[in-house]
Design an enzyme around this catalytic site. Structure first.
Site, mmCIF file in Angstrom:
data_model
loop_
_atom_site.group_PDB
_atom_site.id
_atom_site.type_symbol
_atom_site.label_atom_id
_atom_site.label_comp_id
_atom_site.label_asym_id
_atom_site.label_seq_id
_atom_site.Cartn_x
_atom_site.Cartn_y
_atom_site.Cartn_z
ATOM 1 N N GLU A 115 0.835 -1.213 0.000
ATOM 2 C CA GLU A 115 0.000 0.000 0.000
ATOM 3 C C GLU A 115 0.867 1.260 0.000
ATOM 4 O O GLU A 115 0.548 2.246 -0.673
ATOM 5 C CB GLU A 115 -0.941 -0.030 1.214
ATOM 6 C CG GLU A 115 -2.002 -1.124 1.075
ATOM 7 C CD GLU A 115 -2.790 -1.372 2.356
ATOM 8 O OE1 GLU A 115 -2.159 -1.534 3.418
ATOM 9 O OE2 GLU A 115 -4.033 -1.390 2.290
ATOM 10 N N GLU A 135 -3.421 -9.830 3.706
ATOM 11 C CA GLU A 135 -4.230 -9.594 4.900
ATOM 12 C C GLU A 135 -5.220 -10.715 5.199
ATOM 13 O O GLU A 135 -5.434 -11.062 6.350
ATOM 14 C CB GLU A 135 -4.981 -8.248 4.783
ATOM 15 C CG GLU A 135 -4.113 -7.028 5.028
ATOM 16 C CD GLU A 135 -3.403 -6.511 3.780
ATOM 17 O OE1 GLU A 135 -3.365 -7.222 2.761
ATOM 18 O OE2 GLU A 135 -2.883 -5.382 3.831
HETATM 19 N N1 CO8 Z 1 4.778 -7.283 11.551
HETATM 20 C C1 CO8 Z 1 5.614 -7.485 12.594
HETATM 21 N N2 CO8 Z 1 6.760 -8.224 12.510
HETATM 22 C C2 CO8 Z 1 7.056 -8.737 11.306
HETATM 23 C C3 CO8 Z 1 6.240 -8.563 10.179
HETATM 24 C C4 CO8 Z 1 5.063 -7.766 10.332
HETATM 25 N N3 CO8 Z 1 4.232 -7.492 9.294
HETATM 26 N N4 CO8 Z 1 6.788 -9.211 9.132
HETATM 27 C C5 CO8 Z 1 7.914 -9.783 9.601
HETATM 28 N N5 CO8 Z 1 8.083 -9.520 10.914
HETATM 29 C C6 CO8 Z 1 9.173 -9.943 11.793
HETATM 30 C C7 CO8 Z 1 9.024 -11.397 12.200
HETATM 31 O O1 CO8 Z 1 8.129 -11.504 13.295
HETATM 32 C C8 CO8 Z 1 10.456 -11.731 12.544
HETATM 33 O O2 CO8 Z 1 10.750 -11.201 13.822
HETATM 34 P P1 CO8 Z 1 11.431 -12.127 14.964
HETATM 35 O O3 CO8 Z 1 12.791 -12.450 14.366
HETATM 36 O O4 CO8 Z 1 11.492 -11.226 16.141
HETATM 37 O O5 CO8 Z 1 10.580 -13.324 15.110
HETATM 38 C C9 CO8 Z 1 11.275 -10.940 11.530
HETATM 39 O O6 CO8 Z 1 10.408 -9.897 11.072
HETATM 40 C C10 CO8 Z 1 11.707 -11.741 10.336
HETATM 41 O O7 CO8 Z 1 10.558 -12.338 9.759
HETATM 42 P P2 CO8 Z 1 10.453 -13.895 9.426
HETATM 43 O O8 CO8 Z 1 11.279 -14.701 10.385
HETATM 44 O O9 CO8 Z 1 9.016 -14.231 9.318
HETATM 45 O O10 CO8 Z 1 11.157 -13.929 8.002
HETATM 46 P P3 CO8 Z 1 10.899 -14.975 6.819
HETATM 47 O O11 CO8 Z 1 11.992 -14.761 5.845
HETATM 48 O O12 CO8 Z 1 10.716 -16.348 7.348
HETATM 49 O O13 CO8 Z 1 9.501 -14.535 6.155
HETATM 50 C C11 CO8 Z 1 7.876 -12.942 5.359
HETATM 51 C C12 CO8 Z 1 9.383 -13.270 5.552
HETATM 52 C C13 CO8 Z 1 7.280 -13.900 4.324
HETATM 53 C C14 CO8 Z 1 7.793 -11.514 4.836
HETATM 54 C C15 CO8 Z 1 7.149 -13.111 6.702
HETATM 55 O O14 CO8 Z 1 7.856 -12.373 7.699
HETATM 56 C C16 CO8 Z 1 5.727 -12.630 6.699
HETATM 57 O O15 CO8 Z 1 4.855 -13.314 6.195
HETATM 58 N N6 CO8 Z 1 5.469 -11.441 7.290
HETATM 59 C C17 CO8 Z 1 4.120 -10.903 7.422
HETATM 60 C C18 CO8 Z 1 3.589 -10.399 6.102
HETATM 61 C C19 CO8 Z 1 2.174 -9.888 6.248
HETATM 62 O O16 CO8 Z 1 1.262 -10.631 6.545
HETATM 63 N N7 CO8 Z 1 1.979 -8.581 6.020
HETATM 64 C C20 CO8 Z 1 0.687 -7.946 6.117
HETATM 65 C C21 CO8 Z 1 0.448 -7.434 7.496
HETATM 66 S S1 CO8 Z 1 -1.186 -6.809 7.722
HETATM 67 C C22 CO8 Z 1 -1.167 -5.270 7.039
HETATM 68 O O17 CO8 Z 1 -0.177 -4.829 6.509
HETATM 69 C C23 CO8 Z 1 -2.427 -4.486 7.121
HETATM 70 C C24 CO8 Z 1 -2.264 -3.042 6.683
HETATM 71 C C25 CO8 Z 1 -3.416 -2.167 7.110
HETATM 72 C C26 CO8 Z 1 -3.434 -1.913 8.582
HETATM 73 C C27 CO8 Z 1 -4.400 -0.860 8.981
HETATM 74 C C28 CO8 Z 1 -4.627 -0.674 10.482
HETATM 75 C C29 CO8 Z 1 -3.443 -0.700 11.393
#
Ligand code: CO8
Length: 260
Positions: A115, A135
């Site tokens: 976004e 999402e």
């Molecule tokens: N939020 C918080 N922490 C995150 C996020 C996130 N979106 N993405 C990654 N992290 C953190 C992980 O928790 C991890 O932290 P820790 O080492 O402390 O456990 C660190 O980043 C590294 O991440 P991964 O270990 O998961 O790394 P991978 O290489 O295994 O995977 C991915 C990478 C595929 C990107 C995976 O991290 C993932 O799927 N992340 C989430 C993606 C997601 O779902 N994004 C959408 C979120 S919802 C949203 O954006 C809504 C927007 C509108 C909101 C409006 C109101 C507030």
């Protein structure tokens, strides 16, 4: 204001703004949204001489991996709506910024990250970039304009598919769909964004700002875009730069625009 989650550098008159929460893959927590708001509402407008802004993510892995999911715990109706509204307000500031704002997408660009990229005027993707609106995987919907801007950029059918499946796509597919302007070798995305901003900086700055306004007006349901464009043309016709552009063309010389 000193920012905790943003770093800003200047490169030949172009601001490079990096979201700087590498350990959380640059996820946009509330503090980062507030810092972005301050930057685009207060700080950037004061820097009159900048040519444009590049937004990128810190580190090699992510542009922005979404909103900070850890902040969703305990969120209810009113809080959710107001957080979404606040983020949308920030993204409107970016979309309506009078100088070019280009996303240099260096890695994961998911949810709020996609976004954020979409509210920029253009997107340059590294070949390693990945895009998606995941999402629904979390049982929520996009909240920072994703349901609206993805349709604007790639059309309803493909937007439906991406948002309803939560699938991630690679840079090539994003390019094919029109979500990104260019795909470049990894590490060259900021340079490509700067190259485009540099070119735009040689044009009439008022014309650039008014063109952005007119194109955004297309998506404003309350505005007749054609009428708006005609009015803006009149405003531009009243500037010194308007005369300068015509004189330079007739005299076969490069124009010297002054932004007046
Ligand atoms: N939020 C918080 N922490 C995150 C996020 C996130 N979106 N993405 C990654 N992290 C953190 C992980 O928790 C991890 O932290 P820790 O080492 O402390 O456990 C660190 O980043 C590294 O991440 P991964 O270990 O998961 O790394 P991978 O290489 O295994 O995977 C991915 C990478 C595929 C990107 C995976 O991290 C993932 O799927 N992340 C989430 C993606 C997601 O779902 N994004 C959408 C979120 S919802 C949203 O954006 C809504 C927007 C509108 C909101 C409006 C109101 C507030």
């Amino acid at each position: 204001m000193a920012y905790e989650n943003l770093t800003i550098k200047t490169r030949k008159g172009i601001l490079i703004l990096s979201i700087n929460r590498e350990k959380a893959l640059n996820a946009l927590n509330i503090k980062t949204i507030e810092e972005l708001h301050h930057f685009f509402a207060v700080s950037a407008p004061k820097r009159k001489k900048i040519k444009g802004i590049v937004i990128t993510g810190t580190g090699a892995k992510a542009f922005v991996a979404g909103a900070d999911i850890k902040e969703f715990l305990g969120m209810k109706k009113n809080g959710g709506a107001s957080f979404a509204q606040r983020g949308q307000d920030v993204f409107f500031l970016i979309e309506n910024f009078p100088k070019p704002v280009i996303a240099a997408v260096n890695g994961f660009s998911l949810g709020a990250g996609c976004e954020l990229a979409m509210c920029c005027h253009m997107r340059i993707a590294s070949e390693k970039a990945r895009f998606g609106q995941p999402e629904v995987n979390l049982g929520i919907i996009p909240g920072y304009g994703g349901t609206q801007r993805l349709i604007q950029l790639i059309g309803k059918g493909k937007a439906m598919e991406l948002i309803l499946t939560g699938d991630m796509i690679n840079a090539e597919e994003a390019h094919r769909l029109g979500l990104v302007n260019h795909v470049v070798e990894s590490g060259k995305e900021i340079a490509k964004a700067c190259e485009i901003i540099e070119k735009i900086s040689t044009k009439g700055p008022i014309a650039v700002a008014r063109s952005i306004e007119c194109m955004n007006a297309y998506y404003d349901k309350l505005i007749d875009g054609f009428a708006f464009e005609a009015v803006q043309f009149g405003e531009v016709a009243d500037t010194k730069d308007f005369q300068e552009g015509a004189k330079a063309f007739i005299n076969r010389r490069a124009p010297k625009y002054i932004g007046e």
